[in-house]
Design an enzyme around this catalytic site. Structure first.
Site, PDB file in Angstrom:
ATOM      1  CG  HIS A   1      -1.871   1.048   1.366  1.00 36.23           C
ATOM      2  ND1 HIS A   1      -1.570   2.340   1.725  1.00 36.23           N
ATOM      3  CD2 HIS A   1      -3.207   1.034   1.145  1.00 36.23           C
ATOM      4  CE1 HIS A   1      -2.683   3.062   1.728  1.00 36.23           C
ATOM      5  NE2 HIS A   1      -3.691   2.292   1.370  1.00 36.23           N
TER       6      HIS A   1
ATOM      7  CB  CYS B   1      -4.080   3.485  -2.060  1.00 37.49           C
ATOM      8  SG  CYS B   1      -5.112   4.569  -1.034  1.00 37.49           S
TER       9      CYS B   1
ATOM     10  CG  HIS C   1      -7.305   1.010  -0.998  1.00 33.29           C
ATOM     11  ND1 HIS C   1      -6.548   1.310   0.102  1.00 33.29           N
ATOM     12  CD2 HIS C   1      -7.608  -0.311  -0.908  1.00 33.29           C
ATOM     13  CE1 HIS C   1      -6.391   0.219   0.839  1.00 33.29           C
ATOM     14  NE2 HIS C   1      -7.015  -0.780   0.239  1.00 33.29           N
TER      15      HIS C   1
ATOM     16  CG  ASP D   1      -9.389   4.067   0.756  1.00 28.13           C
ATOM     17  OD1 ASP D   1      -9.623   3.427   1.788  1.00 28.13           O
ATOM     18  OD2 ASP D   1      -8.340   4.711   0.564  1.00 28.13           O
ATOM     19  CG  HIS D   2     -10.753   6.578   3.692  1.00 27.56           C
ATOM     20  ND1 HIS D   2      -9.680   7.425   3.700  1.00 27.56           N
ATOM     21  CD2 HIS D   2     -10.266   5.378   4.126  1.00 27.56           C
ATOM     22  CE1 HIS D   2      -8.602   6.798   4.113  1.00 27.56           C
ATOM     23  NE2 HIS D   2      -8.932   5.544   4.373  1.00 27.56           N
TER      24      HIS D   2
ATOM     25  CE1 TYR E   1     -11.884   1.658   5.315  1.00 34.94           C
ATOM     26  CE2 TYR E   1     -10.930   2.909   7.127  1.00 34.94           C
ATOM     27  CZ  TYR E   1     -10.791   2.212   5.954  1.00 34.94           C
ATOM     28  OH  TYR E   1      -9.549   2.070   5.382  1.00 34.94           O
TER      29      TYR E   1
HETATM   30  C1  DNO Z   1      -6.543   3.572   5.879  1.00 37.76           C
HETATM   31  C2  DNO Z   1      -6.025   2.469   5.109  1.00 37.76           C
HETATM   32  C3  DNO Z   1      -4.676   2.004   5.547  1.00 37.76           C
HETATM   33  C4  DNO Z   1      -4.340   0.698   4.858  1.00 37.76           C
HETATM   34  C5  DNO Z   1      -3.021   0.132   5.237  1.00 37.76           C
HETATM   35  C6  DNO Z   1      -2.678  -1.048   4.391  1.00 37.76           C
HETATM   36  O1  DNO Z   1      -7.690   3.819   5.826  1.00 37.76           O
HETATM   37  O2  DNO Z   1      -6.054   2.732   3.759  1.00 37.76           O
HETATM   38  O3  DNO Z   1      -4.689   1.800   6.919  1.00 37.76           O
HETATM   39  O4  DNO Z   1      -5.267  -0.262   5.207  1.00 37.76           O
HETATM   40  O5  DNO Z   1      -2.050   1.080   5.123  1.00 37.76           O
HETATM   41  O6  DNO Z   1      -1.654  -1.765   4.994  1.00 37.76           O
END
Ligand code: DNO
Length: 404
Positions: A242, A280, A307, A360-361, A378
């Site tokens: 990531h 991401c 993500h 993501d989020h 989340y």
């Molecule tokens: C936050 C996430 C990160 C992700 C880690 C992967 O919301 O995108 O915590 O899960 O960095 O290891």
């Protein structure tokens, strides 16, 4: 064919249940055995129990996010080899259970970092924000990291001074607690709410990086990857790093996965396609010079998980999370690049054609605002809106590509 619609699920304690995911038409579940301490082996029986729960509802455990990498591994401490051996055993156990994608990050001490957790959106929604002057204020004036001021320009310090002057003592305390504990605890961060003086412990962790510069840190990542890839090859597991969030060094510690150059380094460090990337978009967007559609195409063959979310830039190194489709990033171009990659894999006869994407989020909207049951970043409705938008986008792109 579309990318796989995935959703991060935090296990049985998550207010969003697996049955909810079925209602939302989710195909792939992204989860982890959060209760196992970092550095220890994930037992096969426990992996299978979660896998069976998911599969009994017609979904798959699509990605492990994450098997956390211990500070011992990151700093090459005395327990490094033991923790790596445990990590290898975990990969083997996951592979034997048929789970083939493992996400991890290599960010020192902190994982993601946000300074404002209640950034107001039009109409009353609230979301997350990273404001650089506020972050510098945290580092220099609140945490008082030794030597911190030397890491910043006079302009940065002036802006940070103003940000700090505008804070009440309570706000300063909350900022620090949010950065060190609130955004980290639920994802196996190094410091949870149980310690009495989180700032002191945080500074101790940071001090372990005093002698670790960018090159040395890269060598630690390479050591980790080289030790794991043979097991990944043998058990058909894709490992995917990531990116750093934000994608540049903070708190005087190196961050080494934030741009195309870093990904090129990764590719050369170990060319196996098992040595993959979690693409991401939100994290990578933190560097305004990152060209995300280009990066998605350039590194596509090793992107095993994505993500997706958007951001809007508010100033130098500052941004807020703007939902999924709309913002400073060209999300249609990014999704198109990933979908073209999937078609390339099919044409090349590759077996791993599934590319799971999760929203993501999310912005807290509607009755997300009435409850505190969701982990920070989340919420249910904000993410549901995101996956619905992304799904519509994928349907359109799929139609477009199939006409070519
Ligand atoms: C936050 C996430 C990160 C992700 C880690 C992967 O919301 O995108 O915590 O899960 O960095 O290891």
């Amino acid at each position: 064919m579309k990318l796989e619609k995935a959703w991060r699920w935090f296990g049985k304690s998550d207010a969003v249940t697996l049955d909810h995911l079925v209602q939302m038409d989710i195909e792939g579940v992204v989860t982890a055995l959060h209760h196992i301490p970092t550095g220890e082996v994930w037992p096969k029986e426990e992996i299978l129990a979660v896998k069976n729960e998911i599969e009994s509802r017609g979904m798959r455990w699509s990605v492990v996010e994450s098997v956390p990498v211990s500070e011992q591994i990151k700093t090459a401490g005395p327990m490094r080899d033991r923790h790596i051996e445990n990590y290898r055993r975990t990969i083997r156990n996951l592979g034997e259970c048929g789970i083939d994608t493992v996400c991890y990050n290599f960010m020192p001490v902190l994982d993601w970092c946000r300074t404002i957790l209640d950034y107001p959106h039009v109409g009353g929604g609230i979301g997350l924000c990273f404001d650089y002057p506020t972050f510098v204020a945290f580092d220099v004036f609140i945490l008082k990291r030794p030597g911190a001021a030397a890491d910043y320009s006079a302009e940065d310090l002036e802006q940070a001074g103003k940000a700090f002057a505008a804070m009440t003592p309570d706000e300063a305390r909350t900022l620090s607690y949010n950065i060190i504990v609130v955004t980290q605890g639920f994802i196996n961060g190094v410091i949870d709410g149980s310690v009495s003086d989180p700032e002191k412990l945080f500074l101790e962790y940071i001090s372990c990086y005093k002698k670790i510069d960018r090159e040395r840190y890269r060598s630690h990542l390479k050591y980790f990857i080289d030790s794991l890839i043979p097991v990944c090859e043998e058990y058909d597991v894709n490992l995917c790093i990531h990116p750093d969030d934000p994608p540049y060094p903070i708190l005087g510690m190196p961050r080494i996965m934030g741009c195309a150059d870093d990904m090129e380094w990764l590719e050369k460090a170990n060319p196996s396609l098992r040595n993959g990337i979690t693409f991401c978009t939100g994290s990578l967007s933190g560097r305004h010079d990152n060209d995300l559609p280009y990066m998605a195409a350039r590194f596509g063959e090793r992107i095993h998980f994505a993500h997706l979310r958007n951001t809007r830039y508010t100033g130098y190194k500052s941004f807020y999370e703007s939902g999924h489709l709309y913002g400073s990033l060209d999300m249609p171009a990014i999704v198109e690049a990933l979908m073209r990659e999937q078609r390339r894999r099919i044409a090349a006869g590759r077996k791993d054609i599934r590319i799971p994407v999760r929203p993501d989020h999310g912005i807290r909207i509607l009755n997300d605002l009435d409850c505190d049951c969701y982990n920070i970043g989340y919420p249910l409705n904000g993410r549901l809106r995101g996956i619905a938008e992304l799904d519509g986008l994928m349907v359109g792109i799929d139609r477009m590509l199939s006409r070519e």
